[in-house]
Write a protein that holds these residues in place. Sequence first.
Motif, PDB file in Angstrom:
ATOM      1  N   PRO A   1      42.409  39.282  50.502  1.00  7.91           N
ATOM      2  CA  PRO A   1      42.308  37.876  50.043  1.00  7.91           C
ATOM      3  C   PRO A   1      43.449  37.477  49.110  1.00  7.91           C
ATOM      4  O   PRO A   1      43.956  36.348  49.187  1.00  7.91           O
ATOM      5  N   PHE A   2      43.865  38.395  48.245  1.00  7.73           N
ATOM      6  CA  PHE A   2      44.918  38.078  47.288  1.00  7.73           C
ATOM      7  C   PHE A   2      46.279  37.963  47.981  1.00  7.73           C
ATOM      8  O   PHE A   2      47.070  37.073  47.672  1.00  7.73           O
ATOM      9  N   ILE A   3      46.544  38.865  48.931  1.00  6.53           N
ATOM     10  CA  ILE A   3      47.797  38.789  49.689  1.00  6.53           C
ATOM     11  C   ILE A   3      47.872  37.477  50.452  1.00  6.53           C
ATOM     12  O   ILE A   3      48.919  36.828  50.499  1.00  6.53           O
ATOM     13  N   THR A   4      46.752  37.084  51.028  1.00  4.25           N
ATOM     14  CA  THR A   4      46.708  35.831  51.799  1.00  4.25           C
ATOM     15  C   THR A   4      47.023  34.635  50.921  1.00  4.25           C
ATOM     16  O   THR A   4      47.638  33.656  51.377  1.00  4.25           O
ATOM     17  N   ILE A   5      46.631  34.686  49.659  1.00  4.66           N
ATOM     18  CA  ILE A   5      46.949  33.599  48.719  1.00  4.66           C
ATOM     19  C   ILE A   5      48.392  33.706  48.236  1.00  4.66           C
ATOM     20  O   ILE A   5      49.100  32.697  48.115  1.00  4.66           O
ATOM     21  N   PHE A   6      48.849  34.944  47.973  1.00  7.03           N
ATOM     22  CA  PHE A   6      50.216  35.138  47.480  1.00  7.03           C
ATOM     23  C   PHE A   6      51.251  34.558  48.442  1.00  7.03           C
ATOM     24  O   PHE A   6      52.232  33.954  48.021  1.00  7.03           O
TER      25      PHE A   6
ATOM     26  N   MET B   1      42.697  44.090  48.906  1.00  7.71           N
ATOM     27  CA  MET B   1      43.758  43.176  48.486  1.00  7.71           C
ATOM     28  C   MET B   1      44.020  42.055  49.495  1.00  7.71           C
ATOM     29  O   MET B   1      44.812  41.149  49.219  1.00  7.71           O
TER      30      MET B   1
ATOM     31  N   THR C   1      51.498  42.174  44.941  1.00  5.27           N
ATOM     32  CA  THR C   1      50.414  42.973  45.521  1.00  5.27           C
ATOM     33  C   THR C   1      50.278  44.310  44.794  1.00  5.27           C
ATOM     34  O   THR C   1      49.174  44.772  44.490  1.00  5.27           O
TER      35      THR C   1
ATOM     36  N   GLY D   1      48.690  43.721  41.648  1.00 10.41           N
ATOM     37  CA  GLY D   1      47.273  43.453  41.870  1.00 10.41           C
ATOM     38  C   GLY D   1      46.453  44.708  42.039  1.00 10.41           C
ATOM     39  O   GLY D   1      45.280  44.760  41.642  1.00 10.41           O
ATOM     40  N   THR D   2      47.056  45.753  42.601  1.00  8.93           N
ATOM     41  CA  THR D   2      46.322  47.004  42.774  1.00  8.93           C
ATOM     42  C   THR D   2      45.966  47.643  41.427  1.00  8.93           C
ATOM     43  O   THR D   2      44.958  48.345  41.321  1.00  8.93           O
TER      44      THR D   2
ATOM     45  N   MET E   1      43.018  45.546  40.140  1.00  5.90           N
ATOM     46  CA  MET E   1      41.828  45.792  40.956  1.00  5.90           C
ATOM     47  C   MET E   1      41.401  47.265  40.923  1.00  5.90           C
ATOM     48  O   MET E   1      40.401  47.629  41.527  1.00  5.90           O
TER      49      MET E   1
END
Length: 470
Positions: free
Chosen positions: A52-57, A50, A93, A96-97, A100
Amino acid sequence: MMREKEYRNIKTVLMVVADIAIIHLGYLLAFLFRYQFTFPEYNFSAYKAMIPFITIFVPVIFGMYGLLDDIRKTMEEHIRSIVVSVLMVNVMTMAGTFFMRTFSFPRTVFAIAVILQAVLMSALYSLLVHIDLKQGPRQKGIVFGSETQAFSVAKKLILKNGTWMSELFLADPEYLDKKEDLIQHADLAVICSSTSSEAREGIIKACHEQGVRCLLMPNASDILQSNSETVIMDDLTLFGLSDFKMSLDQRVMKRLSDIVLSMLLLIVFSPFFLVAYIGIKLTSPGPALFIQKRVTQGGRVFNIYKFRSMVVNAEKKSGPVLAKMHDDRITPFGKFIRHVRIDELPQLYNVLKGDMSLVGPRPERPEFVDQFEKQIPEYSLRHNVKAGITGYAQVHGKYSTNVVDKLRLDLMYIHSYTFWSDLILVFQTILTVVTKVKASGVDDSHGFDEVAKVFGYSVGREDEYIKISK
């Protein structure tokens, strides 16, 4: 000394990097606390997936809630935004889990991380506020416009940015000979809507030449012209103005999302309906629901549903009047449900029926609409779309915001509508709910002199301008 613009740009970049680092640090520390200073691969791999997605969020959500704004805020404002932002990052997040299929991300880690991230982020922003106050350049601003409007804008600037502003000049450009001399030493120039087109062009040109940030208060025609279509006709360059209405596909998308979301929210918030009903019945005689005539799209009048927050027959003696700060017609329990916006929940039924949308201009009463349309010719433009529970004016304004400023916000919403802008406004409404002043009522008790005194400013008059300084 570093110019304000340069300082602001460097600070924003550093904030984005620091915010991302602290959110990830919070997750790492949460894993350490949860698993006794180890990183079990089965669980930790879900977090790694997660990253990359957290970094964008983080920058998206933090920007959405104003933590990356170049407008300096008080620590109280920062903390409210931090708590909501951190919660939303973790909610996104967690969602997202599921997408994913990384179900091994422990929910206990999320719970610990929220606390750690909020504390660390609050410490960071407390440090930034301290650095701003001690080391950051003090702003010097100018407000161009008629004296009445300039004082009104200056009060808002001081309330929002007074801690960091050293000097503020108020000048009517129609009677100011040397605008360039004032602009040359400023960091910020605000042009009021009362400024003539000729004077406005001169100020914008001078700001551009001096590298000074220029903010323009638009009138209705400015909003109508923004993002207009460029049309070339022979050797003529023309702007094609929109009809200020939503297209068919936009209306269909908006209606479908209204139906789905209103049904979902009615289910989610059903326990609050019960709490509000019982609370009203126990604390005030009369019905729990309040029904009133309001105006929506096309000027159509409909019945709006709200939980009653005032005494029964509140307008029996006064007639139709706007709610005021410390309004004695509001019941003690009514103050609570107005503060947390529970009184608005029955309007979800209005959305489901099609009277309203989740997002749009606030529905006004017919008596006030008739009055405002006589005073402001452009007021009827806000009825080109359905009224909404939340919107630009509800999120960015207050009950005390005057009708002209609210109209600007409503027109900007209509002109720039997209499905995603609606989604952002729905998320931003969460922050509005925890900001007390948004639901406080019309407050006319604090004039400019009182606000200036609180922030330590003195006011002096020169021949061509008014100087406000610490």
